[in-house]
Scaffold this motif. Structure first.
Motif, PDB file in Angstrom:
ATOM      1  N   THR A  48       0.857  -1.184   0.000  1.00  0.00           N
ATOM      2  CA  THR A  48       0.000   0.000   0.000  1.00  0.00           C
ATOM      3  C   THR A  48       0.889   1.229   0.000  1.00  0.00           C
ATOM      4  O   THR A  48       1.860   1.308   0.753  1.00  0.00           O
ATOM      5  N   GLU A  50       0.568   5.471  -0.027  1.00  0.00           N
ATOM      6  CA  GLU A  50      -0.255   6.675   0.077  1.00  0.00           C
ATOM      7  C   GLU A  50       0.170   7.673  -1.000  1.00  0.00           C
ATOM      8  O   GLU A  50       1.289   7.604  -1.517  1.00  0.00           O
ATOM      9  N   GLU A 108      -4.990   9.255  -4.614  1.00  0.00           N
ATOM     10  CA  GLU A 108      -5.628   8.237  -3.787  1.00  0.00           C
ATOM     11  C   GLU A 108      -4.631   7.130  -3.452  1.00  0.00           C
ATOM     12  O   GLU A 108      -3.605   6.971  -4.111  1.00  0.00           O
ATOM     13  N   THR A 109      -4.934   6.384  -2.414  1.00  0.00           N
ATOM     14  CA  THR A 109      -4.079   5.278  -1.999  1.00  0.00           C
ATOM     15  C   THR A 109      -3.999   4.234  -3.104  1.00  0.00           C
ATOM     16  O   THR A 109      -4.991   3.938  -3.763  1.00  0.00           O
TER      17      THR A 109
END
Length: 155
Positions: A48, A50, A108-109
């Motif tokens: 993930t 950011e 967006e992530t």
């Protein structure tokens, strides 16, 4: 029977929450499979990123291949010729010797998968995480030192 085979092998089932979370320089690496699970064949992670985070500046692996698959968001990938924006469903194969890097230039992530073959590069992330936890600052020099241990150079 081959020596390294177990007498009655079974598939390994990993539940969604099972894995090793390694947070390195703003990237959450969630290793679902590591060398320990696959006899060194490959490792598999979900990561993930950011917005605004650089996952890795351009670099080259000399001992393993790396495959990126975007699940959500946009991943900006360095592909050796420049940068391309990759959305969900895009696959980048960074085989040994090819320059590559990635960042989240979007708003967006981003979630993506990464497969390493053979396994072992997860050790790089473990070492960087441990150094930072012990108080080290993440610098280009620190990352280059650790990457060198895993046959990886800057591009």
């Amino acid at each position: 029977m081959i020596e390294h085979e177990t007498p009655d092998p079974r598939p390994l089932l990993r539940r969604p929450e099972e894995g090793e979370l390694i947070d390195v320089a703003g990237v959450e690496h969630f290793f679902r499979l590591t060398a320990e699970h696959t006899e060194g064949r490959f490792s598999f992670e979900e990561f993930t990123l950011e917005p605004g985070i650089v996952g890795a500046r351009p670099h080259v692996h000399h001992g393993h291949d790396e495959y990126f698959y975007v699940l959500e968001g946009q991943l900006t990938l360095h592909n050796g010729d420049g940068e391309v924006t990759a959305g969900p469903g895009t696959l980048l194969a960074a085989v040994r010797g090819t320059p590559h890097g990635f960042r989240n230039a979007g708003t967006e992530t981003t979630r993506a998968l990464c497969l390493y073959t053979p396994a072992g590069y997860e050790g790089y992330f473990r070492e960087v995480h441990a150094a930072v936890a012990a108080g080290a600052e993440v610098t280009d020099e620190l990352l280059a030192e650790f990457r060198g241990r895993y046959r990886t150079t800057s591009s």
